[in-house]
Design a protein around this motif. Structure first.
Motif: not given
Length: 298
Positions: A12-16, A22, A24-27, A99
């Motif tokens: 999954r491709h997310r931002r926080v 900002e 971006f991270y993959r999970e 997180l």
């Protein structure tokens, strides 16, 4: 398919936002599974872990951020963000706190090993295990590819800085990914790696940020004894998987860890610096066995 591995997990491709930046991270993996943190190296981004995440995400929660100034994360003004190894180490701590990651294994590779070790030393009690893959902390085992950096560190002239800056190019990135690999292995490395890296890093001020890291890397040498002392004192369970076809970090750089971690598990693979491209199945099998022993799902 690797024995004992199920279907590939979705990545999954997310931002926080982290301190207003900002990120971006993959999970991949179940939200309540044991965490494996994946800080990336140079000149890549979280993209380098895409296949590992899919392969291990059936049992572990894998989290791979793009550092500010890399990948799809924002690039704050250098006046507002500390683009140094120490600064990135502090950022990584703020990222895991954002997180709410309270315990994790850390995959240590390339520049990501420097940030990851800083995170580990900041909270040793959170570290369940280490996986070290071509991330060196023993200066006496540096390979020949460090020569231009060492020349600059010894005599930081504008000419030598320009020499380093010349490597921040698509061709320079290609040399990072396939430069020392035997021909029989080089075609396993996807050109997407250097093409994407260059597309993401060519826009100012990113090239200058990278050159700044080249120069700041000299300061990390003084941290090596502290990292080695951390390893001796805390003895985190450690798996070392290493591609010795590496102009920066040959086999001796892997074996050096046994000075401070004599119980570490060491595997020298027929690969290079980017062994996840050439030796993915081997690393997945070794990591799965190791993590099942030291950082298992409930």
């Amino acid at each position: 398919m690797i024995e004992g591995v199920g279907m590939a997990a979705d990545v999954r491709h997310r931002r926080v936002p982290v301190d207003g930046v900002e990120v971006f991270y993959r999970e991949a993996g179940p939200a309540r599974a044991p965490v494996v943190l994946l800080p990336h190296g140079y000149p890549c981004s979280s993209f380098q872990f895409r296949n590992l995440m899919a392969a291990l995400g059936d049992r572990w929660r894998l989290v791979a951020p793009d550092l500010p100034g890399f990948g799809y994360s924002a690039t704050p003004d250098p006046a507002d963000f500390d683009y140094t190894f120490a600064g990135y180490g502090r950022f990584l701590r703020r990222f895991v706190d954002t997180l709410v990651l309270r315990r994790y294994a850390i995959y240590l590779h390339d520049y990501g090993s420097q940030h990851g070790f800083r995170l580990a030393m900041s909270a040793p009690e959170r570290v369940a295990a280490l996986i070290v893959q071509n991330g060196d902390v023993y200066a006496d085992e540096f390979g020949p590819k460090y020569a231009p950096l060492r020349r600059y560190w010894a005599d930081p002239t504008p000419h030598r800085r320009a020499e380093l800056a010349g490597n921040v190019s698509e061709e320079g990135f290609r040399a990072e990914f396939v430069g020392e690999l035997p021909e029989r292995l080089a075609d396993r490395v996807s050109p997407d790696l250097w093409t994407l890296a260059w597309a993401q890093l060519r826009t100012p001020p990113r090239p200058e940020i990278i050159v700044g890291l080249f120069t700041d890397q000299a300061d990390t040498l003084a941290d090596f004894p502290h990292i080695q002392a951390y390893l001796r004192e805390h003895r985190p369970p450690t798996l070392i998987v290493w591609g010795p076809h590496d102009g920066y970090m040959p086999a001796g750089a892997a074996r050096a860890y046994l000075r401070d971690l004599p119980d570490a598990e060491l595997h020298l693979l027929d690969g290079g610096h980017w062994a996840l491209e050439t030796n993915l199945d081997e690393i997945v099998a070794l990591a799965r066995d190791f993590l099942n022993r030291v950082h298992p799902p409930d």
